[in-house]
Motif scaffolding. Sequence first.
Motif, PDB file in Angstrom:
ATOM      1  N   LYS A 194      40.991  42.373  33.140  1.00 19.51           N
ATOM      2  CA  LYS A 194      41.314  41.785  34.448  1.00 19.51           C
ATOM      3  C   LYS A 194      42.350  42.612  35.208  1.00 19.51           C
ATOM      4  N   LYS A 195      43.162  43.358  34.479  1.00 19.15           N
ATOM      5  CA  LYS A 195      44.280  44.056  35.114  1.00 19.15           C
ATOM      6  C   LYS A 195      43.928  45.440  35.664  1.00 19.15           C
ATOM      7  N   TRP A 196      42.774  46.001  35.285  1.00 17.99           N
ATOM      8  CA  TRP A 196      42.510  47.388  35.712  1.00 17.99           C
ATOM      9  C   TRP A 196      41.048  47.726  36.007  1.00 17.99           C
ATOM     10  N   TYR A 197      40.078  46.935  35.570  1.00 21.81           N
ATOM     11  CA  TYR A 197      38.680  47.353  35.520  1.00 21.81           C
ATOM     12  C   TYR A 197      37.985  47.239  36.878  1.00 21.81           C
ATOM     13  N   SER A 198      38.462  48.008  37.836  1.00 27.02           N
ATOM     14  CA  SER A 198      37.821  48.075  39.154  1.00 27.02           C
ATOM     15  C   SER A 198      38.334  49.326  39.852  1.00 27.02           C
ATOM     16  N   MET A 209      40.165  47.620  44.918  1.00 33.59           N
ATOM     17  CA  MET A 209      39.642  46.310  44.529  1.00 33.59           C
ATOM     18  C   MET A 209      40.502  45.714  43.420  1.00 33.59           C
ATOM     19  N   SER A 210      40.236  44.452  43.104  1.00 33.87           N
ATOM     20  CA  SER A 210      40.901  43.814  41.971  1.00 33.87           C
ATOM     21  C   SER A 210      39.873  42.978  41.224  1.00 33.87           C
ATOM     22  N   VAL A 211      40.173  42.662  39.979  1.00 32.94           N
ATOM     23  CA  VAL A 211      39.253  41.874  39.169  1.00 32.94           C
ATOM     24  C   VAL A 211      39.663  40.408  39.273  1.00 32.94           C
ATOM     25  N   GLY A 212      38.750  39.590  39.775  1.00 29.35           N
ATOM     26  CA  GLY A 212      39.014  38.164  39.872  1.00 29.35           C
ATOM     27  C   GLY A 212      38.741  37.457  38.553  1.00 29.35           C
ATOM     28  N   THR A 213      37.626  37.807  37.927  1.00 23.23           N
ATOM     29  CA  THR A 213      37.218  37.175  36.678  1.00 23.23           C
ATOM     30  C   THR A 213      36.642  38.242  35.751  1.00 23.23           C
ATOM     31  N   ALA A 214      36.943  38.122  34.471  1.00 22.56           N
ATOM     32  CA  ALA A 214      36.326  38.990  33.472  1.00 22.56           C
ATOM     33  C   ALA A 214      35.965  38.137  32.271  1.00 22.56           C
ATOM     34  N   MET A 272      28.132  57.421  44.177  1.00 19.94           N
ATOM     35  CA  MET A 272      28.925  56.195  44.299  1.00 19.94           C
ATOM     36  C   MET A 272      29.594  55.818  42.982  1.00 19.94           C
ATOM     37  N   HIS A 273      28.856  55.899  41.889  1.00 14.54           N
ATOM     38  CA  HIS A 273      29.421  55.523  40.592  1.00 14.54           C
ATOM     39  C   HIS A 273      30.438  56.552  40.093  1.00 14.54           C
ATOM     40  N   THR A 274      30.246  57.827  40.415  1.00 19.44           N
ATOM     41  CA  THR A 274      31.233  58.843  40.033  1.00 19.44           C
ATOM     42  C   THR A 274      32.565  58.536  40.714  1.00 19.44           C
ATOM     43  N   GLN A 275      32.531  58.257  42.015  1.00 21.93           N
ATOM     44  CA  GLN A 275      33.755  57.888  42.741  1.00 21.93           C
ATOM     45  C   GLN A 275      34.358  56.620  42.155  1.00 21.93           C
ATOM     46  N   GLY A 276      33.506  55.632  41.870  1.00 25.46           N
ATOM     47  CA  GLY A 276      33.972  54.366  41.316  1.00 25.46           C
ATOM     48  C   GLY A 276      34.642  54.534  39.965  1.00 25.46           C
ATOM     49  N   TRP A 277      33.994  55.293  39.071  1.00 25.97           N
ATOM     50  CA  TRP A 277      34.572  55.477  37.739  1.00 25.97           C
ATOM     51  C   TRP A 277      35.845  56.324  37.789  1.00 25.97           C
ATOM     52  N   ASP A 278      35.870  57.366  38.629  1.00 28.38           N
ATOM     53  CA  ASP A 278      37.092  58.172  38.794  1.00 28.38           C
ATOM     54  C   ASP A 278      38.256  57.273  39.175  1.00 28.38           C
ATOM     55  N   SER A 279      38.020  56.438  40.176  1.00 28.61           N
ATOM     56  CA  SER A 279      39.036  55.532  40.683  1.00 28.61           C
ATOM     57  C   SER A 279      39.428  54.498  39.624  1.00 28.61           C
ATOM     58  N   THR A 280      38.425  53.961  38.918  1.00 26.35           N
ATOM     59  CA  THR A 280      38.675  52.957  37.884  1.00 26.35           C
ATOM     60  C   THR A 280      39.495  53.558  36.740  1.00 26.35           C
ATOM     61  N   LEU A 281      39.203  54.804  36.357  1.00 26.19           N
ATOM     62  CA  LEU A 281      39.971  55.435  35.274  1.00 26.19           C
ATOM     63  C   LEU A 281      41.405  55.749  35.716  1.00 26.19           C
ATOM     64  N   ARG A 282      41.607  56.011  37.013  1.00 31.24           N
ATOM     65  CA  ARG A 282      42.993  56.142  37.511  1.00 31.24           C
ATOM     66  C   ARG A 282      43.715  54.807  37.360  1.00 31.24           C
ATOM     67  N   ASN A 283      43.022  53.713  37.642  1.00 27.07           N
ATOM     68  CA  ASN A 283      43.594  52.380  37.436  1.00 27.07           C
ATOM     69  C   ASN A 283      43.960  52.156  35.968  1.00 27.07           C
ATOM     70  N   LEU A 284      43.076  52.600  35.069  1.00 19.15           N
ATOM     71  CA  LEU A 284      43.337  52.463  33.634  1.00 19.15           C
ATOM     72  C   LEU A 284      44.605  53.223  33.254  1.00 19.15           C
ATOM     73  N   GLU A 285      44.713  54.456  33.750  1.00 14.49           N
ATOM     74  CA  GLU A 285      45.917  55.248  33.474  1.00 14.49           C
ATOM     75  C   GLU A 285      47.174  54.551  33.962  1.00 14.49           C
ATOM     76  N   ALA A 286      47.118  54.009  35.172  1.00 19.99           N
ATOM     77  CA  ALA A 286      48.276  53.311  35.753  1.00 19.99           C
ATOM     78  C   ALA A 286      48.602  52.061  34.936  1.00 19.99           C
ATOM     79  N   TYR A 287      47.586  51.330  34.507  1.00 22.05           N
ATOM     80  CA  TYR A 287      47.777  50.114  33.728  1.00 22.05           C
ATOM     81  C   TYR A 287      48.437  50.430  32.371  1.00 22.05           C
ATOM     82  N   ILE A 288      47.943  51.455  31.703  1.00 24.09           N
ATOM     83  CA  ILE A 288      48.462  51.801  30.377  1.00 24.09           C
ATOM     84  C   ILE A 288      49.814  52.500  30.479  1.00 24.09           C
TER      85      ILE A 288
END
Length: 141
Positions: free
Chosen positions: A30-34, A38-43, A124-140
């Motif tokens: 919920k804290k990073w997977y988008s 964007m933000s995750v409302g439900t997981a 679209m998915h390459t941009q999405g995953w790049d961005s999502t993995l940056r979120n993962l890095e920030a979260y961790i």
Amino acid sequence: MMNSSLEVKRTIKAPIEKVWQAWTDQEAVKKWYSPEQMSVGTAEVDLRSGGAYRIVMDGPDGQHVVGGTYIEVQKPSKLVFSWKWEGSDTSDSKVTVELAEVDSNTTEVTLRHEDLAGDKDVQMHTQGWDSTLRNLEAYIG
């Protein structure tokens, strides 16, 4: 129709167990997977082979819901799951996430997304995953 795939790699400064938990724990997801805007409302995560997941992402252009089934769960190094956007007419695609321990506090993440609908989908998915993995890095981090 072309079947297309993409691969994104990221080295994350965190132990492999912590990166695995980020991918597989419902509360962590919920804290990073988008993507970043964007933000995750439900997981919902049923982490087992054959188990389902569903992620609701809230963005400036509304809600996007993705879901699928876990095909392979090999803690702490490999996660394979189907990927399908709700309301989309594209068929399921497949995501493989492999985690490799570089050292005790560094993990290499390799994400492959296969069976995408074509070049536009790959882009679209390459941009999405790049961005999502940056979120993962920030979260961790």
